[in-house]
Design a protein around this motif. Structure first.
Motif, mmCIF file in Angstrom:
data_model
loop_
_atom_site.group_PDB
_atom_site.id
_atom_site.type_symbol
_atom_site.label_atom_id
_atom_site.label_comp_id
_atom_site.label_asym_id
_atom_site.label_seq_id
_atom_site.Cartn_x
_atom_site.Cartn_y
_atom_site.Cartn_z
ATOM 1 N N ASN A 38 -17.668 33.419 -109.445
ATOM 2 C CA ASN A 38 -16.581 32.441 -109.423
ATOM 3 C C ASN A 38 -16.384 31.854 -110.815
ATOM 4 O OD1 ASN A 38 -15.963 32.576 -106.666
ATOM 5 N ND2 ASN A 38 -17.606 31.163 -106.139
ATOM 6 N N GLY A 39 -15.124 31.634 -111.181
ATOM 7 C CA GLY A 39 -14.837 31.019 -112.463
ATOM 8 C C GLY A 39 -14.915 31.942 -113.654
ATOM 9 N N SER A 40 -14.971 33.242 -113.407
ATOM 10 C CA SER A 40 -15.120 34.185 -114.521
ATOM 11 C C SER A 40 -13.783 34.576 -115.143
ATOM 12 C CB SER A 40 -15.861 35.441 -114.054
ATOM 13 O OG SER A 40 -15.180 36.065 -112.981
ATOM 14 N N GLY A 41 -12.664 34.220 -114.477
ATOM 15 C CA GLY A 41 -11.343 34.502 -115.042
ATOM 16 C C GLY A 41 -10.573 35.606 -114.343
ATOM 17 N N LYS A 42 -11.074 36.085 -113.223
ATOM 18 C CA LYS A 42 -10.441 37.219 -112.536
ATOM 19 C C LYS A 42 -9.018 36.876 -112.092
ATOM 20 C CE LYS A 42 -13.567 37.491 -109.291
ATOM 21 N NZ LYS A 42 -14.306 36.250 -109.678
ATOM 22 N N SER A 43 -8.863 35.781 -111.366
ATOM 23 C CA SER A 43 -7.532 35.401 -110.885
ATOM 24 C C SER A 43 -6.619 34.995 -112.038
ATOM 25 C CB SER A 43 -7.637 34.253 -109.875
ATOM 26 O OG SER A 43 -8.252 34.700 -108.672
ATOM 27 N N ILE A 201 -8.825 42.663 -107.201
ATOM 28 C CA ILE A 201 -9.781 41.630 -107.570
ATOM 29 C C ILE A 201 -10.483 41.192 -106.292
ATOM 30 C CG2 ILE A 201 -10.018 39.280 -108.450
ATOM 31 C CD1 ILE A 201 -7.479 39.893 -110.159
ATOM 32 N N THR A 202 -11.802 41.268 -106.278
ATOM 33 C CA THR A 202 -12.526 40.966 -105.053
ATOM 34 C C THR A 202 -13.930 40.471 -105.358
ATOM 35 O OG1 THR A 202 -13.284 41.852 -102.925
ATOM 36 C CG2 THR A 202 -13.363 43.346 -104.805
ATOM 37 N N HIS A 203 -14.481 39.733 -104.418
ATOM 38 C CA HIS A 203 -15.878 39.302 -104.516
ATOM 39 C C HIS A 203 -16.809 40.241 -103.746
ATOM 40 C CE1 HIS A 203 -15.729 35.503 -106.628
ATOM 41 N NE2 HIS A 203 -14.715 35.099 -105.892
ATOM 42 N N TYR A 204 -16.235 41.026 -102.839
ATOM 43 C CA TYR A 204 -17.076 41.689 -101.851
ATOM 44 C C TYR A 204 -16.945 43.202 -101.856
ATOM 45 C CZ TYR A 204 -17.022 36.881 -100.224
ATOM 46 O OH TYR A 204 -17.104 35.514 -100.164
#
Length: 250
Positions: A38-43, A201-204
């Motif tokens: 989270n917060g790495s700049g992906k979005s 872009i995804t977390h999972y």
């Protein structure tokens, strides 16, 4: 033909730096996935490419098939072939789904040319059937009162109808149960083409079980720090982002 991001730096209106030198190339015919904490700049990356007004590009470039994206207005980026599926799709009260998509398609036609209504609805219904959407959704206001899964399917419907050259999916899997995820993935897979590039872009890892990427990238602290094949997503699922901490203390 590629979407190319080169040494991209971008900040918020208050001067907070978010992107700190992103380099990424997405050729047509390929599916790329970006993962990261989270917060790495992906979005932020997805919004900067699409032209979100809350971000200022300070250095770097974004090109589509050689054309300078950063010099384009938002509508020009869309006509050039960029589509962004939002993590949190907006509601548009008073505008039906059918009219919304039809207006978007009409806006892309040469001046004086009219969209063929019969062909339009035939295409719309065909894509709704693929996404298992009830026909009543054509008359409902865009996303108003929709569940999370319905909103995400509606985003994919818009994407399929607009037929962009480059699709950017910002955490399209967030909030979806397994059945809705499979349907969304079916729609995205139907869009795979030698003439189209896709960035997810995804977390999972679970999304990548249904939409197999050609390349996986890890984003941290505003830049791409690692890239690999689909096996990289499995490694992240197993070990998380410990390697980022190890690199920071090395």
């Amino acid at each position: 033909m590629s979407l190319v991001v080169t040494d991209l730096h971008a900040q918020l209106e208050d001067g907070t730096q978010i992107l700190k030198g992103v380099n990424l190339e997405i050729p047509t015919g390929e599916v790329h996935a970006i993962m990261g904490p989270n917060g790495s700049g992906k979005s932020t990356l997805s919004k900067v490419i699409a032209g979100h007004e809350s971000y200022e590009v300070t250095t770097g470039s974004v090109t589509i098939d050689g054309a300078d994206v950063l010099e384009m207005d938002i509508d020009e980026r869309s006509r050039a072939g960029v589509f962004l599926a939002f993590q949190y799709p907006h509601e548009v009260p008073g505008v039906s789904n059918a009219n919304f998509i039809r207006a978007a398609l009409q806006a892309r036609l040469p001046k004086g040319e009219e969209l063929d209504a019969v062909a339009y609805y035939k295409d719309l219904y065909s894509k709704m059937d693929l996404l298992e959407m009830d026909r009543k959704f054509t008359a409902r206001a865009v996303n108003e009162g929709f569940s999370g899964g319905e909103k995400k399917r509606n985003e994919i419907l818009q994407m399929m109808m607009l037929d962009p050259r480059y699709c950017i999916l910002d955490e399209t899997d967030s909030g979806l149960d397994i059945d809705a995820l499979k349907i969304v993935a079916k729609g995205v897979n139907a869009m795979r083409s030698p003439q189209r590039g896709i960035l997810m872009i995804t977390h999972y890892q679970r999304l990548l079980d249904y939409i197999k990427p050609d390349h996986v990238h890890v984003m941290a602290e505003g830049k791409i720090v690692r890239s690999g094949g689909p096996e990289l997503a499995l490694e992240l699922e197993k070990d998380g982002y410990e390697f980022l901490k190890e690199a920071a203390t090395a």
